[in-house]
Motif scaffolding. Structure first.
Motif, PDB file in Angstrom:
ATOM      1  N   MET A 116       0.810  -1.213   0.000  1.00  0.00           N
ATOM      2  CA  MET A 116       0.000   0.000   0.000  1.00  0.00           C
ATOM      3  C   MET A 116       0.851   1.275   0.000  1.00  0.00           C
ATOM      4  SD  MET A 116      -3.046  -1.120  -0.040  1.00  0.00           S
ATOM      5  CE  MET A 116      -4.035  -2.568   0.323  1.00  0.00           C
ATOM      6  N   HIS A 117       2.186   1.121   0.151  1.00  0.00           N
ATOM      7  CA  HIS A 117       3.107   2.259   0.241  1.00  0.00           C
ATOM      8  C   HIS A 117       2.700   3.198   1.379  1.00  0.00           C
ATOM      9  CE1 HIS A 117       4.421   0.482  -3.342  1.00  0.00           C
ATOM     10  NE2 HIS A 117       3.748   1.214  -4.231  1.00  0.00           N
ATOM     11  N   LEU A 118       2.253   2.605   2.468  1.00  0.00           N
ATOM     12  CA  LEU A 118       1.744   3.359   3.608  1.00  0.00           C
ATOM     13  C   LEU A 118       2.371   2.810   4.885  1.00  0.00           C
ATOM     14  CD1 LEU A 118      -0.463   5.622   3.746  1.00  0.00           C
ATOM     15  CD2 LEU A 118      -2.044   3.854   4.514  1.00  0.00           C
ATOM     16  N   GLN A 119       3.021   3.678   5.653  1.00  0.00           N
ATOM     17  CA  GLN A 119       3.609   3.283   6.929  1.00  0.00           C
ATOM     18  C   GLN A 119       2.685   3.772   8.050  1.00  0.00           C
ATOM     19  OE1 GLN A 119       7.747   4.114   7.282  1.00  0.00           O
ATOM     20  NE2 GLN A 119       7.952   3.160   9.281  1.00  0.00           N
ATOM     21  N   LEU A 120       1.966   2.820   8.674  1.00  0.00           N
ATOM     22  CA  LEU A 120       0.937   3.175   9.650  1.00  0.00           C
ATOM     23  C   LEU A 120       1.520   3.668  10.959  1.00  0.00           C
ATOM     24  CD1 LEU A 120      -1.659   0.309   9.085  1.00  0.00           C
ATOM     25  CD2 LEU A 120      -1.597   2.590   8.080  1.00  0.00           C
ATOM     26  N   TRP A 121       2.685   3.171  11.340  1.00  0.00           N
ATOM     27  CA  TRP A 121       3.384   3.655  12.528  1.00  0.00           C
ATOM     28  C   TRP A 121       4.866   3.697  12.208  1.00  0.00           C
ATOM     29  CZ3 TRP A 121       0.737  -1.014  12.324  1.00  0.00           C
ATOM     30  CH2 TRP A 121       1.515  -2.158  12.287  1.00  0.00           C
ATOM     31  N   ASP A 122       5.613   4.436  12.989  1.00  0.00           N
ATOM     32  CA  ASP A 122       7.022   4.665  12.656  1.00  0.00           C
ATOM     33  C   ASP A 122       7.894   4.527  13.903  1.00  0.00           C
ATOM     34  OD1 ASP A 122       9.394   5.372  11.511  1.00  0.00           O
ATOM     35  OD2 ASP A 122       8.951   7.514  11.425  1.00  0.00           O
ATOM     36  N   TYR A 123       8.667   3.456  13.946  1.00  0.00           N
ATOM     37  CA  TYR A 123       9.608   3.227  15.051  1.00  0.00           C
ATOM     38  C   TYR A 123      11.046   3.528  14.633  1.00  0.00           C
ATOM     39  CZ  TYR A 123       5.766   0.476  17.144  1.00  0.00           C
ATOM     40  OH  TYR A 123       4.561   0.059  17.661  1.00  0.00           O
ATOM     41  N   SER A 124      11.211   4.248  13.528  1.00  0.00           N
ATOM     42  CA  SER A 124      12.564   4.450  12.991  1.00  0.00           C
ATOM     43  C   SER A 124      13.474   5.237  13.927  1.00  0.00           C
ATOM     44  CB  SER A 124      12.485   5.152  11.627  1.00  0.00           C
ATOM     45  OG  SER A 124      11.833   6.410  11.741  1.00  0.00           O
ATOM     46  N   THR A 125      12.900   5.953  14.891  1.00  0.00           N
ATOM     47  CA  THR A 125      13.723   6.720  15.831  1.00  0.00           C
ATOM     48  C   THR A 125      14.112   5.886  17.061  1.00  0.00           C
ATOM     49  OG1 THR A 125      11.731   7.609  16.910  1.00  0.00           O
ATOM     50  CG2 THR A 125      12.707   8.917  15.137  1.00  0.00           C
ATOM     51  N   TYR A 126      13.584   4.673  17.162  1.00  0.00           N
ATOM     52  CA  TYR A 126      13.865   3.819  18.318  1.00  0.00           C
ATOM     53  C   TYR A 126      15.048   2.890  18.029  1.00  0.00           C
ATOM     54  CZ  TYR A 126       9.296   5.295  20.064  1.00  0.00           C
ATOM     55  OH  TYR A 126       8.228   6.031  20.502  1.00  0.00           O
ATOM     56  N   TRP A 127      15.841   2.639  19.073  1.00  0.00           N
ATOM     57  CA  TRP A 127      17.017   1.778  18.938  1.00  0.00           C
ATOM     58  C   TRP A 127      16.621   0.364  18.518  1.00  0.00           C
ATOM     59  CZ3 TRP A 127      18.181  -2.762  21.551  1.00  0.00           C
ATOM     60  CH2 TRP A 127      19.469  -3.272  21.328  1.00  0.00           C
ATOM     61  N   GLY A 128      17.410  -0.208  17.613  1.00  0.00           N
ATOM     62  CA  GLY A 128      17.235  -1.606  17.222  1.00  0.00           C
ATOM     63  C   GLY A 128      16.030  -1.873  16.347  1.00  0.00           C
ATOM     64  N   ASN A 129      15.418  -0.831  15.793  1.00  0.00           N
ATOM     65  CA  ASN A 129      14.211  -1.057  14.998  1.00  0.00           C
ATOM     66  C   ASN A 129      14.533  -1.789  13.699  1.00  0.00           C
ATOM     67  OD1 ASN A 129      13.952   0.923  12.427  1.00  0.00           O
ATOM     68  ND2 ASN A 129      15.149   1.946  14.031  1.00  0.00           N
ATOM     69  N   ILE A 130      13.556  -2.502  13.188  1.00  0.00           N
ATOM     70  CA  ILE A 130      13.674  -3.191  11.910  1.00  0.00           C
ATOM     71  C   ILE A 130      12.664  -2.576  10.952  1.00  0.00           C
ATOM     72  CG2 ILE A 130      13.457  -5.394  10.680  1.00  0.00           C
ATOM     73  CD1 ILE A 130      14.240  -6.808  13.255  1.00  0.00           C
ATOM     74  N   LYS A 131      13.181  -1.872   9.955  1.00  0.00           N
ATOM     75  CA  LYS A 131      12.371  -1.215   8.931  1.00  0.00           C
ATOM     76  C   LYS A 131      11.331  -0.254   9.513  1.00  0.00           C
ATOM     77  CE  LYS A 131      12.954  -4.942   5.575  1.00  0.00           C
ATOM     78  NZ  LYS A 131      13.821  -4.180   4.668  1.00  0.00           N
ATOM     79  N   GLY A 132      11.535   0.165  10.740  1.00  0.00           N
ATOM     80  CA  GLY A 132      10.640   1.132  11.359  1.00  0.00           C
ATOM     81  C   GLY A 132       9.302   0.589  11.813  1.00  0.00           C
TER      82      GLY A 132
END
Length: 256
Positions: free
Chosen positions: A106-122
């Motif tokens: 869908m090319h849509l990121q519903l939530w974003d963990y990219s600023t958190y340590w150890g994240n995988i693809k956000g």
């Protein structure tokens, strides 16, 4: 009690209660969202429900029934810790699969963990896996017995199933409406070779809506069309590049 009715009830209860929990979590505990200092709909849908939590409650319900006979009597605490770990792993996997389906298809990121340590693809990270572990423990020790009582009550009051039926009627309409919007976002995201971060997208929509209300009584006439909004503001969605949009542009020019 009918297994299908159990699943439908658990999905209904988990989706609605999960939405409420997420609403307050983002308002007061999330390190990014709480800075907005206001309540925001945490879900993709218009209504007050988050299907991922409904699916999660179904998983927790069935996982809470597993036992490890070799540990039950000798090491009951270790058994519970292992059950909690299995629950947390399944919830993390559910989060990862759901997140990646939306990102890839869908090319849509519903939530974003990219600023958190150890994240995988956000879409997953160790911090939230630990939160899932705590949620699993709370469910097993506190909530599960109440779920069993609720299911027992439901089996004796089947008229409540009409409420569940009403929920699914509204939910299906919402699904149709929401994915119609998502398909439009996907088309635009695909055209420009980006992934849209949905929370940033909603924030920008809300910001422009508030400004439009302040400037004009004719609010709906002053709003941009979805495509105009996307083109003028796509840089504020914190997007990521995907694919090769230049190739698509050259193909369009060639066709002309």
């Amino acid at each position: 009690m009918n297994k299908l009715l159990i699943i439908l009830f658990l999905f209904f209860a988990g989706s609605c209660l999960g939405w409420v929990g997420e609403l307050f979590f983002r308002r007061y505990l999330d390190p990014v969202e709480r800075k907005k200092k206001k309540f925001c709909n945490p879900g993709l849908f218009v209504g007050p429900y988050l299907p991922i939590y409904g699916t999660g409650v179904i998983l927790l319900y069935f996982l809470a029934q597993i036992h490890f006979p070799s540990l039950t009597e000798a090491h009951p605490v270790l058994e519970k810790a292992l059950i909690f770990l299995c629950m947390a792993a399944c919830m993390t996997l559910l989060e990862f699969i759901t997140g990646m389906i939306f990102v890839n298809h869908m090319h849509l990121q519903l939530w974003d963990y990219s600023t958190y340590w150890g994240n995988i693809k956000g879409v997953i990270c160790p911090l939230f896996s630990c939160i899932w572990y705590a949620v699993a423990a709370f469910y097993y020790l506190v909530v599960h017995k109440n779920v069993l009582k609720a299911l027992e009550w439901l089996s004796k009051n089947l008229t409540f199933s009409f409420v569940i039926g009403f929920f699914y009627g509204v939910f299906l309409i919402d699904v149709f409406f929401t994915f119609h919007l998502v398909s439009k976002i996907k088309t635009l995201a695909d055209e420009y070779g980006i992934i849209v971060k949905y929370n940033a997208y909603k924030d920008k929509m809300s910001e422009l809506s508030d400004k439009a209300k302040e400037k004009s009584f004719f609010f709906f006439k002053s709003m941009l069309s979805p495509k105009e909004f996307f083109i003028k503001n796509k840089g504020s969605f914190s997007v990521k590049k995907i694919g090769n949009p230049i190739k698509k542009v050259s193909q369009k020019m060639h066709r002309k």
